[in-house]
Design an enzyme around this catalytic site. Structure first.
Site, PDB file in Angstrom:
ATOM      1  N   HIS A  65       9.826   0.119  -9.936  1.00 16.75           N
ATOM      2  CA  HIS A  65      10.246  -0.769  -8.859  1.00 16.75           C
ATOM      3  C   HIS A  65       9.949  -2.210  -9.222  1.00 16.75           C
ATOM      4  CE1 HIS A  65       6.001   0.171  -8.091  1.00 16.75           C
ATOM      5  NE2 HIS A  65       5.904  -1.033  -7.552  1.00 16.75           N
ATOM      6  N   CYS A 224      -1.108  -3.788  -4.338  1.00 11.88           N
ATOM      7  CA  CYS A 224      -0.632  -3.692  -5.714  1.00 11.88           C
ATOM      8  C   CYS A 224       0.186  -4.934  -6.027  1.00 11.88           C
ATOM      9  CB  CYS A 224       0.190  -2.422  -5.924  1.00 11.88           C
ATOM     10  SG  CYS A 224       1.761  -2.391  -5.031  1.00 11.88           S
TER      11      CYS A 224
END
Length: 715
Positions: A65, A224
């Site tokens: 991603h 993250c």
């Protein structure tokens, strides 16, 4: 999620053998449907994200991603591989591969949906359904949270919107325990995990009339680098593990969709903390003083039970982090649980000031050094770009002065920009910086910067509340909000409020320039009181900012330099006084305070008022008033002695840059002696009172009969 994935974006027979080939195959589907404009550019962004941290997860899942400027709308492509593709997971290749593509300016609603998918991936029933689904349309429907044909009732995947409600439920569980008998374990995702009222009733019946001990409570933060997938998967994994272990878990997800801070009462009630992150935890100091496990985000996904067990073991051993940050004062911690406007305003202003201070320190010291080397005419030197001689001291002085001047030019824009940032996060930066620059252009100065920052944040917050068509959401953060907010702030600063604020700034400058005699001394005493009132807290910062605003020009006025001198002198008093007190009468302090006293010598000499915080926290009623008296005396004497200072920081190390340096040191010494004497007298009185109470009525002992006798004060 209906517009994020369709059957055309699903490949149930993905034949790629490498993660690069798998990403390319799925990305080509996105390109074919106009969701990605540049295949190679997008794949480069995917590879850059993969280089930060592998995106393979235990359980046969790969989630490549990224956020990319080549993505036109938030999209998801899914592939199922029969042979498996290695995405770096510890348990082997992935057969379920999700390619998540988010625009560089994806709005919060779309990112929340993507985060909801990330949470679903932690559900074994969901992944099992994906492995057995027979056609692309059914797979897309399953991922969207719809019931695919032929599977009605087998699995419910609609998790959208669970974040808000679940966190509220979790917060209530931590703050006050469960309603009723407190036997139900409350976790943020309990409702969506399929908990039923029947199971709760059975638990209550089994519990009987006795109220059991409350479960262990954990608060966690997950984050993250992109804040899309791992952040929310880690949260879901921790919540699931908490339910299995009978532990209450509430998670703060610091993702791309922004984050809502956990209620301070929830944090206070927690027994342990877990940080699962690959980027710095924001506002980490809120969790100080508790057993803490600090690890990477993938650890929370792959072994959440171990992390919960580890934090419980630390709690059992009494192993905690430091009780508070060095720069936090008791006064700053007051009111943290409230969300009143005054508290928010103080936080916003301190956000701007904290980012501005390094520019003040660097620029001010460079300018002061330029004056020290080249004399007070150095501000008239030509540009060093055209006239610089390596062997001439004047050239170096001019260089330092001009570098410092450039640093000072950022003060007001940085102040305004980060006030707006504190209010509206990153969207507030552009209008804030522009508004601050306009404040300089119209000569509105420091006051103009404050106004520009507050207005910019308010404008952005107002725009964010407007309902926007779905087609425009992707460009809101990068185009629409900066454009509209900057135009509005510019209009207000140039046409409406700039001139009145500039007049107010000029009036304040004229008032300062007119101060003399008793008025100047009283101002010095007031600033000294403020500098010592909360030892680095908001009141201290107001006085310091007032002083630095006066010298934040290439050629500050004499009164402004006197104010700066008074403020720095007063700020040095508390730590130096505590250091002296622990040296002179160490028996009035415990062992920890005596050790802190040694460090306070250096901190005080360096103009770090926070060096007195350990003493103020332990005995505020004696230390803070004594410090305020000494600070007021020092500030008043500094003004009376006409001491001046061009540098905004440095303590005794910038004495050569001070006007009337000997009298300046006398002013500091006077305040230190007064504060030391007051602290020793007050602590001595307390000691005698405690000793007399310990001896009992009518008892005769050293404390009662011999006033000069001293015993160590209990910690």
């Amino acid at each position: 999620m209906s517009d994020m994935i369709t059957a055309d974006l699903v490949d149930l027979d993905l034949s790629a053998g490498t993660k690069e080939a798998a990403a390319r195959a799925l990305a080509e589907r996105l390109v074919a449907h106009g969701r990605v404009t540049d295949l190679e550019g997008f794949l480069a962004d995917v590879a850059a994200r993969e280089a930060q941290m592998p995106t393979g997860l235990d359980g046969g899942i790969g989630i490549p991603h990224c956020r990319s400027e080549h993505v036109t709308e938030p999209s998801l492509a899914f592939g199922r591989s029969a042979v498996g593709v290695d995405f770096g997971a510890a348990d082997g290749p992935a057969d379920l591969i999700f390619l998540i593509a988010a625009p560089a300016g994806a709005d919060d609603a779309h990112l929340t949906i993507l985060s909801s998918l990330a949470r679903q991936l932690m559900n074994a029933e969901f992944t099992a359904a994906l492995r057995s689904v027979g056609d692309a349309s059914a797979a897309a429907a399953l991922i969207r949270g719809e019931e695919p044909p032929g599977r009605e009732g087998d699995f419910e995947t609609d998790r959208e919107g669970d974040s808000e409600a679940d966190r509220e439920g979790g917060s209530e569980g931590l703050e006050g325990g469960s309603e009723g008998d407190g036997n139900t374990v409350v976790a943020p995702a309990a409702a969506s995990a399929g908990a039923t009222t029947g199971s709760a009733d059975e638990a209550r019946e089994a519990a009987g009339p006795e109220r059991p001990e409350r479960p262990f409570r954990v608060v966690a933060v997950t984050s993250c680098p992109t804040g899309i997938a791992h952040t929310y998967m880690a949260a879901e994994s921790l919540e699931n593990a908490g339910r299995e272990a009978g532990v209450e878990v509430v998670v703060e997800t610091q993702g791309s969709a922004g984050f809502t801070r956990l209620d301070p009462a929830v944090i206070e009630a927690a027994d342990g903390v877990i940080f699962a992150h690959d980027v710095p935890v924001r506002d980490k100091d809120r969790f100080a003083g508790k057993p803490t496990v600090d690890t990477g985000v993938k650890a929370a996904i792959n072994r959440p039970g171990e992390l919960i067990g580890e934090v419980r073991e630390k709690a059992a051993r009494g192993e905690v982090t430091a009780a508070g940050p060095t720069g936090t004062t008791p006064v700053e911690r007051v009111g943290e649980s409230g969300e009143g406007y005054g508290t928010k305003l103080r936080t916003w202003l301190m956000s701007g000031v904290s980012y501005m201070v390094p520019f003040v320190a660097a620029g001010g010291l460079l300018i002061a050094l330029g004056f020290a080397i080249g004399g007070y005419e150095i501000n008239k030197a030509p540009s060093v770009m055209d006239h610089f001689v390596w062997s001439q001291a004047d050239s170096w002085a001019a260089l330092l002065f001009q570098i410092g001047g450039v640093a000072f030019a950022f003060l007001v824009p940085v102040l305004a920009g980060y006030i707006a940032y504190g209010m509206a996060d990153r969207p507030g930066l552009v209008p804030g910086f522009v508004g601050g620059s306009i404040a300089l252009t119209v000569n509105a100065g420091f006051l103009g910067g404050l106004a520009a920052g507050l207005i910019s944040g308010a404008v952005v917050m107002a725009i964010q509340r407007i309902r926007i068509p779905a087609a425009l959401r992707g460009i809101m953060p990068v185009v629409v909000i900066p454009l509209i907010s900057t135009a509005i702030v510019g209009l207000l600063m140039f046409v409406v409020i700039g001139k009145p604020i500039a007049s107010a700034q000029e009036a304040m400058t004229d008032w300062l320039n007119g101060l003399s005699g008793a008025n100047a001394v009283l101002l010095g005493a007031l600033l000294g009181l403020m500098m010592c009132a909360d030892l680095g807290g908001p009141v201290n910062k107001v006085a310091y900012t007032f002083a630095t605003a006066g010298i934040a020009v290439s050629d500050p006025s004499d009164p402004a330099m006197k104010i700066m001198a008074a403020v720095m002198a007063a700020g040095m008093v508390p730590p130096l006084a505590m250091a002296l007190a622990t040296t002179v009468r160490g028996r009035l302090f415990n062992a920890a305070e005596r050790e802190n006293g040694k460090a306070a010598w250096v901190l005080g000499a360096s103009f770090i008022s926070e060096g007195a915080i350990p003493f103020a926290a332990a005995d505020p009623l004696r230390v803070i008033p004594s410090s305020m008296v000494g600070g007021a005396i020092t500030g008043a004497l500094s003004m009376a002695f006409d001491a001046t200072l061009r540098a905004p920081h440095g303590g005794v190390f910038v004495v050569p840059l001070i006007g009337n340096p000997l009298l300046y040191l006398v002013a500091i010494a006077a305040g230190v002696c007064v504060t030391t004497a007051l602290v020793l007298v007050l602590k001595g009185l307390r000691k005698r009172t405690q000793d007399a109470a310990a001896q009992g009525p009518g008892a005769v002992g050293p404390s009662a009969s011999t006033p000069g006798a001293e015993q160590p004060v209990a910690a």
